[in-house]
Motif scaffolding. Structure first.
Motif, PDB file in Angstrom:
ATOM      1  N   LYS A 154      -7.757  13.665  -1.693  1.00 49.26           N
ATOM      2  CA  LYS A 154      -8.526  14.842  -1.283  1.00 49.26           C
ATOM      3  C   LYS A 154      -8.454  15.964  -2.301  1.00 49.26           C
ATOM      4  O   LYS A 154      -9.348  16.813  -2.359  1.00 49.26           O
ATOM      5  CB  LYS A 154      -8.022  15.338   0.076  1.00 49.26           C
ATOM      6  CG  LYS A 154      -8.314  14.397   1.240  1.00 49.26           C
ATOM      7  CD  LYS A 154      -7.837  14.984   2.553  1.00 49.26           C
ATOM      8  CE  LYS A 154      -8.157  14.052   3.726  1.00 49.26           C
ATOM      9  NZ  LYS A 154      -7.689  14.617   5.023  1.00 49.26           N
ATOM     10  N   THR A 155      -7.393  15.974  -3.096  1.00 45.95           N
ATOM     11  CA  THR A 155      -7.218  17.034  -4.088  1.00 45.95           C
ATOM     12  C   THR A 155      -8.110  16.839  -5.306  1.00 45.95           C
ATOM     13  O   THR A 155      -8.200  17.721  -6.161  1.00 45.95           O
ATOM     14  CB  THR A 155      -5.749  17.095  -4.536  1.00 45.95           C
ATOM     15  OG1 THR A 155      -5.286  15.768  -4.835  1.00 45.95           O
ATOM     16  CG2 THR A 155      -4.879  17.684  -3.444  1.00 45.95           C
ATOM     17  N   GLY A 156      -8.756  15.669  -5.419  1.00 45.48           N
ATOM     18  CA  GLY A 156      -9.694  15.438  -6.512  1.00 45.48           C
ATOM     19  C   GLY A 156      -9.014  15.157  -7.839  1.00 45.48           C
ATOM     20  O   GLY A 156      -7.872  14.702  -7.892  1.00 45.48           O
ATOM     21  N   CYS A 157      -9.727  15.458  -8.922  1.00 46.87           N
ATOM     22  CA  CYS A 157      -9.216  15.144 -10.254  1.00 46.87           C
ATOM     23  C   CYS A 157      -9.648  16.209 -11.248  1.00 46.87           C
ATOM     24  O   CYS A 157     -10.575  16.992 -10.983  1.00 46.87           O
ATOM     25  CB  CYS A 157      -9.719  13.770 -10.707  1.00 46.87           C
ATOM     26  SG  CYS A 157     -11.524  13.659 -10.796  1.00 46.87           S
ATOM     27  N   ILE A 158      -8.971  16.238 -12.380  1.00 43.21           N
ATOM     28  CA  ILE A 158      -9.323  17.151 -13.457  1.00 43.21           C
ATOM     29  C   ILE A 158      -9.522  16.334 -14.735  1.00 43.21           C
ATOM     30  O   ILE A 158      -8.858  15.325 -14.943  1.00 43.21           O
ATOM     31  CB  ILE A 158      -8.237  18.231 -13.688  1.00 43.21           C
ATOM     32  CG1 ILE A 158      -6.867  17.571 -13.937  1.00 43.21           C
ATOM     33  CG2 ILE A 158      -8.178  19.191 -12.521  1.00 43.21           C
ATOM     34  CD1 ILE A 158      -5.773  18.557 -14.290  1.00 43.21           C
TER      35      ILE A 158
END
Length: 321
Positions: free
Chosen positions: A102-106
């Motif tokens: 849920k925190t996604g990616c960079i």
């Protein structure tokens, strides 16, 4: 000293070893998991390129290029918001996190992705071994040419990072040290019980622990490096599958990466020979941590030839009909 060592053979000592092993194992996992999830923003702050204390923003043209990559790779609309890009220090792409969380990616994009030509290079700011690049030398000119990438090459590199972010890659790398730690403890405990080694001299157990530890380390290194290579290969295949233009961009990308590394090897002198091979790959001693760049380049070149062959066959069929 001997009494302290023998304490681990006691019931209390064995319980302590059990708790300690599982604590270390989970610590390994959390050390990889937390920076790629809940501490993702902190991770970005560490990797971010700064100027005058402020993070260097990604140029608009690069942002639009990345958004086009998401479109070309047919990333679902609801998943696009999981990607966040920023400017990173150095000349290599970077990623952390995953769209599976849920925190996604960079995704870290190097500063040189804003260059349209050699005139855009900030020559006074680029240092190699804390020295300015000798731009007028042959290796300096080769480096200058290598850091300027076409939009197609940039899009290919971005597509590879998008593919990696859509995989469980970063989480698997956290799982392996935890599992091998548990394996080492379980194996040692089983052998101690089966052969009653707790009543033997410590050097016998110490030898066994050393062998098991080395074997567990080998398992971890093998799993880690194999997984990294497989996902890097998958990223190349995914990027090449977007279109023939992407494949040709990948061909340019790896050619310039190799040329850049060779130039750096020459500029860095003896230290450069320890970092890069004469062909531009990373030097390896015991472990092959990444798929060699020459291998990735060959894979992309194969895909380019396949695309050209299909085009030629299509043209022949058109003429025949």
């Amino acid at each position: 000293m001997a009494s302290k060592i023998s304490w681990f053979a006691s019931e209390t000592g064995r319980k302590f070893a059990f708790v300690g092993s599982f604590t270390v194992g989970f610590g390994f996992f959390l050390g990889r998991y937390l920076p790629n999830t809940f501490f993702l923003e902190n991770y970005q702050n560490v990797m971010q390129m700064y100027r005058m204390g402020t993070g260097v923003p990604v140029p608009q043209k690069v942002t639009k290029r990345f958004e086009q990559v998401l479109e070309d790779m047919k990333v679902p609309e609801g998943e696009k918001s999981s990607f966040k890009i920023f400017t990173i220090v150095g000349f290599d792409m970077f990623h952390a996190g995953s769209t599976l969380a849920k925190t996604g990616c960079i995704i870290g994009i190097p500063r040189n992705y804003m260059y349209d030509s050699s005139f855009d290079i900030e020559k006074s700011e680029i240092l190699v071994n804390q020295h300015l690049v000798p731009w007028t030398t042959p290796e300096g000119k080769a480096f200058e040419e290598a850091v300027v990438l076409s939009p197609a090459a940039q899009k290919y590199a971005m597509a590879c990072q998008v593919s990696l972010c859509q995989s469980p890659f970063v989480f698997l790398l956290g799982l392996y040290p935890m599992l091998t730690t548990f394996f080492a403890y379980a194996t040692a405990s089983s052998l101690n019980t089966r052969f009653q080694l707790h009543s033997r001299r410590f050097y016998i157990r110490g030898t066994m622990y050393s062998i098991i530890g080395l074997f567990a380390f080998g398992l971890w290194a093998l799993a880690n490096d194999f997984t990294t290579s497989r996902f890097e290969m998958k990223a190349d295949l995914d990027a090449c599958a977007v279109s023939p233009e992407y494949a040709r961009g990948g061909e340019e990308f790896y050619k310039k990466i190799l040329a850049r590394n060779i130039a750096l090897r020459q500029m860095m002198g003896p230290e450069g020979e320890k970092v890069f091979t004469a062909y531009g790959n990373d030097q390896v001693f015991f472990r092959q941590k990444h798929l060699p760049i020459t291998v990735r380049k060959s894979l992309v070149e194969k895909k380019v030839r396949e695309a050209m062959s299909k085009t030629e066959n299509g043209n022949v069929e058109s003429v025949a009909s």
